[in-house]
Design a protein around this motif. Structure first.
Motif, mmCIF file in Angstrom:
data_model
loop_
_atom_site.group_PDB
_atom_site.id
_atom_site.type_symbol
_atom_site.label_atom_id
_atom_site.label_comp_id
_atom_site.label_asym_id
_atom_site.label_seq_id
_atom_site.Cartn_x
_atom_site.Cartn_y
_atom_site.Cartn_z
ATOM 1 N N LYS A 108 0.844 -1.204 0.000
ATOM 2 C CA LYS A 108 0.000 0.000 0.000
ATOM 3 C C LYS A 108 0.875 1.249 0.000
ATOM 4 O O LYS A 108 0.606 2.221 -0.717
ATOM 5 C CB LYS A 108 -0.928 -0.014 1.209
ATOM 6 N N VAL A 109 1.946 1.223 0.789
ATOM 7 C CA VAL A 109 2.884 2.353 0.814
ATOM 8 C C VAL A 109 3.539 2.529 -0.557
ATOM 9 O O VAL A 109 3.664 3.647 -1.064
ATOM 10 C CB VAL A 109 3.956 2.132 1.904
ATOM 11 N N PHE A 110 3.943 1.423 -1.171
ATOM 12 C CA PHE A 110 4.581 1.503 -2.484
ATOM 13 C C PHE A 110 3.613 2.039 -3.538
ATOM 14 O O PHE A 110 4.003 2.803 -4.421
ATOM 15 C CB PHE A 110 5.080 0.128 -2.916
ATOM 16 N N ARG A 111 2.337 1.627 -3.476
ATOM 17 C CA ARG A 111 1.348 2.072 -4.461
ATOM 18 C C ARG A 111 1.076 3.559 -4.335
ATOM 19 O O ARG A 111 0.881 4.250 -5.334
ATOM 20 C CB ARG A 111 0.024 1.313 -4.280
ATOM 21 N N GLU A 112 1.057 4.055 -3.100
ATOM 22 C CA GLU A 112 0.634 5.434 -2.868
ATOM 23 C C GLU A 112 1.800 6.405 -2.751
ATOM 24 O O GLU A 112 1.602 7.616 -2.875
ATOM 25 C CB GLU A 112 -0.217 5.491 -1.602
ATOM 26 N N GLY A 113 3.016 5.896 -2.514
ATOM 27 C CA GLY A 113 4.149 6.765 -2.244
ATOM 28 C C GLY A 113 5.015 7.030 -3.456
ATOM 29 O O GLY A 113 4.719 6.630 -4.584
ATOM 30 N N SER A 114 6.116 7.715 -3.183
ATOM 31 C CA SER A 114 7.084 8.081 -4.206
ATOM 32 C C SER A 114 8.445 7.526 -3.815
ATOM 33 O O SER A 114 8.753 7.385 -2.624
ATOM 34 C CB SER A 114 7.164 9.607 -4.345
ATOM 35 N N ALA A 115 9.258 7.249 -4.834
ATOM 36 C CA ALA A 115 10.617 6.774 -4.558
ATOM 37 C C ALA A 115 11.447 7.809 -3.820
ATOM 38 O O ALA A 115 12.485 7.470 -3.235
ATOM 39 C CB ALA A 115 11.305 6.392 -5.866
ATOM 40 N N THR A 137 11.909 4.563 -9.167
ATOM 41 C CA THR A 137 10.517 4.834 -9.544
ATOM 42 C C THR A 137 9.941 3.674 -10.330
ATOM 43 O O THR A 137 8.792 3.269 -10.132
ATOM 44 C CB THR A 137 10.433 6.130 -10.360
ATOM 45 N N ALA A 138 10.743 3.110 -11.220
ATOM 46 C CA ALA A 138 10.290 1.952 -11.992
ATOM 47 C C ALA A 138 9.957 0.792 -11.069
ATOM 48 O O ALA A 138 8.960 0.075 -11.282
ATOM 49 C CB ALA A 138 11.368 1.546 -12.992
ATOM 50 N N MET A 139 10.777 0.569 -10.034
ATOM 51 C CA MET A 139 10.501 -0.516 -9.093
ATOM 52 C C MET A 139 9.117 -0.357 -8.468
ATOM 53 O O MET A 139 8.363 -1.332 -8.344
ATOM 54 C CB MET A 139 11.562 -0.533 -7.998
ATOM 55 N N LEU A 140 8.766 0.857 -8.073
ATOM 56 C CA LEU A 140 7.461 1.088 -7.457
ATOM 57 C C LEU A 140 6.336 1.015 -8.478
ATOM 58 O O LEU A 140 5.187 0.711 -8.124
ATOM 59 C CB LEU A 140 7.445 2.445 -6.747
ATOM 60 N N ASN A 141 6.653 1.265 -9.749
ATOM 61 C CA ASN A 141 5.617 1.212 -10.783
ATOM 62 C C ASN A 141 5.033 -0.194 -10.939
ATOM 63 O O ASN A 141 3.885 -0.338 -11.363
ATOM 64 C CB ASN A 141 6.171 1.695 -12.122
ATOM 65 N N TYR A 142 5.816 -1.215 -10.602
ATOM 66 C CA TYR A 142 5.256 -2.571 -10.617
ATOM 67 C C TYR A 142 4.042 -2.643 -9.697
ATOM 68 O O TYR A 142 3.029 -3.269 -10.029
ATOM 69 C CB TYR A 142 6.307 -3.577 -10.151
ATOM 70 N N TYR A 143 4.157 -2.026 -8.528
ATOM 71 C CA TYR A 143 3.063 -2.026 -7.563
ATOM 72 C C TYR A 143 1.938 -1.100 -8.001
ATOM 73 O O TYR A 143 0.763 -1.457 -7.895
ATOM 74 C CB TYR A 143 3.589 -1.612 -6.186
ATOM 75 N N LYS A 144 2.284 0.083 -8.457
ATOM 76 C CA LYS A 144 1.269 1.061 -8.833
ATOM 77 C C LYS A 144 0.401 0.557 -9.989
ATOM 78 O O LYS A 144 -0.804 0.806 -10.022
ATOM 79 C CB LYS A 144 1.939 2.389 -9.201
ATOM 80 N N GLN A 145 1.004 -0.151 -10.925
ATOM 81 C CA GLN A 145 0.272 -0.582 -12.110
ATOM 82 C C GLN A 145 -0.436 -1.927 -11.928
ATOM 83 O O GLN A 145 -1.493 -2.144 -12.522
ATOM 84 C CB GLN A 145 1.243 -0.686 -13.299
ATOM 85 N N ASN A 146 0.119 -2.805 -11.093
ATOM 86 C CA ASN A 146 -0.352 -4.188 -11.081
ATOM 87 C C ASN A 146 -0.881 -4.701 -9.746
ATOM 88 O O ASN A 146 -1.633 -5.673 -9.734
ATOM 89 C CB ASN A 146 0.798 -5.115 -11.520
ATOM 90 N N TYR A 147 -0.456 -4.105 -8.643
ATOM 91 C CA TYR A 147 -0.852 -4.650 -7.336
ATOM 92 C C TYR A 147 -2.263 -4.185 -7.010
ATOM 93 O O TYR A 147 -2.550 -2.986 -7.028
ATOM 94 C CB TYR A 147 0.117 -4.185 -6.253
ATOM 95 N N PRO A 148 -3.184 -5.101 -6.708
ATOM 96 C CA PRO A 148 -4.572 -4.682 -6.468
ATOM 97 C C PRO A 148 -4.738 -3.931 -5.156
ATOM 98 O O PRO A 148 -3.927 -4.049 -4.240
ATOM 99 C CB PRO A 148 -5.327 -6.019 -6.437
ATOM 100 N N ASP A 149 -5.811 -3.161 -5.087
ATOM 101 C CA ASP A 149 -6.182 -2.462 -3.858
ATOM 102 C C ASP A 149 -6.936 -3.439 -2.963
ATOM 103 O O ASP A 149 -8.112 -3.717 -3.175
ATOM 104 C CB ASP A 149 -7.055 -1.257 -4.198
ATOM 105 N N PHE A 150 -6.225 -3.957 -1.986
ATOM 106 C CA PHE A 150 -6.843 -4.883 -1.050
ATOM 107 C C PHE A 150 -7.448 -4.172 0.161
ATOM 108 O O PHE A 150 -8.028 -4.836 1.021
ATOM 109 C CB PHE A 150 -5.796 -5.885 -0.534
#
Length: 285
Positions: free
Chosen positions: A149-156, A195-208
């Protein structure tokens, strides 16, 4: 590792770096977060006598390209990267091996590009259906996803985005217990895009975490022999997700749990993982 050969495959203008050793049936290995091809060094050494083993840097990492934009890290493109590597190497099919995000990609390759998959090996990434079910039914499993959740919502650039620490090559390599390898990791992360590392989460990790969130959509069935290995001390990917994986795999399925090993099971229990993988592959020529 002095037998390693390096090369690049092209996926629609994005170059994917790979390290290669050995000769024989093709095995393609996909790392997770935060990692790079070197994660598989012990397995590469253990398989190279009879297999052509290729470990990739996923896009955003180390020597692979780092395209801008969250959408450039969509799962469909990550799958296409693996397909491009297999095709570049001149193979019709390969055993696909993945860990963590590499495991998610490997599952997806088997589901959406099954024509290139001979066998499937997954480390510490339960089937997406099982993972979603565990997070939805077990508060402890849901708690383990808080970092995502932190990775999806945060910044590098956030000073506490990485488990309360900033994202630096040194902090990202903090999980590496092999002192001789830590320098290799720091150097690889210096070449990577946080930033690319976090983009995996932002683009693909569902909102649980919202009341109406459904998690990942139900995933298609997998039709190839599958080896699923899991370090039981993993706090991010709860072992409840391992329940009933045969509900989604139509071929023979082998489930191996590794007590005392954590998330990076391929390094925490390198000898056992390598021997298990080798024996499993040898039994399915």
């Amino acid at each position: 590792m002095n037998t390693i050969r390096h090369g690049y495959a092209d996926n629609d203008g994005v170059k994917i770096h790979y390290a290669e050793t050995g000769e024989g049936p093709l095995v393609v290995m996909i790392h997770g977060f935060p990692d790079f091809w070197y994660s598989w060094r012990e397995q590469m050494k253990g398989l190279k006598d009879d297999y052509r083993v290729v470990a990739i840097d996923q896009r955003g990492y180390n020597l692979s390209d780092k395209p801008d934009g969250v959408e450039q890290y969509d799962m469909s493109l990550l799958v296409a990267d693996v397909v491009a590597v297999v095709r570049h190497l001149g193979a019709d099919k390969a055993t696909i091996v993945g860990h963590d995000w590499g495991g998610a990609v490997a599952w997806s390759v088997a589901m959406f590009a099954p024509e290139i998959v001979d066998k499937l090996v997954i480390l510490n990434l339960p089937h997406p259906n099982g993972f979603t079910r565990a997070v939805r039914s077990n508060p402890e499993a849901l708690e383990g996803t808080a970092y995502a959740k932190v990775f999806r919502e945060g910044s590098a650039d956030d000073p506490d985005v990485f488990f309360g620490l900033p994202m630096t090559p040194q902090t990202l390599a903090g999980w590496v217990t092999d002192e001789a390898a830590r320098g290799e990791y720091i150097a690889a992360f210096e070449r990577s895009d946080f930033t690319a590392m976090l983009n995996y989460y932002k683009q693909n990790y569902p909102d649980f975490w919202s009341d109406d969130a459904a998690g990942w959509p139900a995933s298609p069935r997998v039709g190839v022999p599958t080896l699923l290995m899991h370090g039981l001390d993993d706090t991010a990917l709860h072992s409840d997700g391992l329940n009933n994986p045969w509900d989604w795999v139509d071929a023979d399925l082998t489930l191996v749990t590794v007590p005392g090993a954590g998330h990076f099971v391929q390094q925490d229990a390198a000898e056992f993982v390598t021997a298990t993988m080798r024996g499993w592959l040898d039994a399915r020529p």
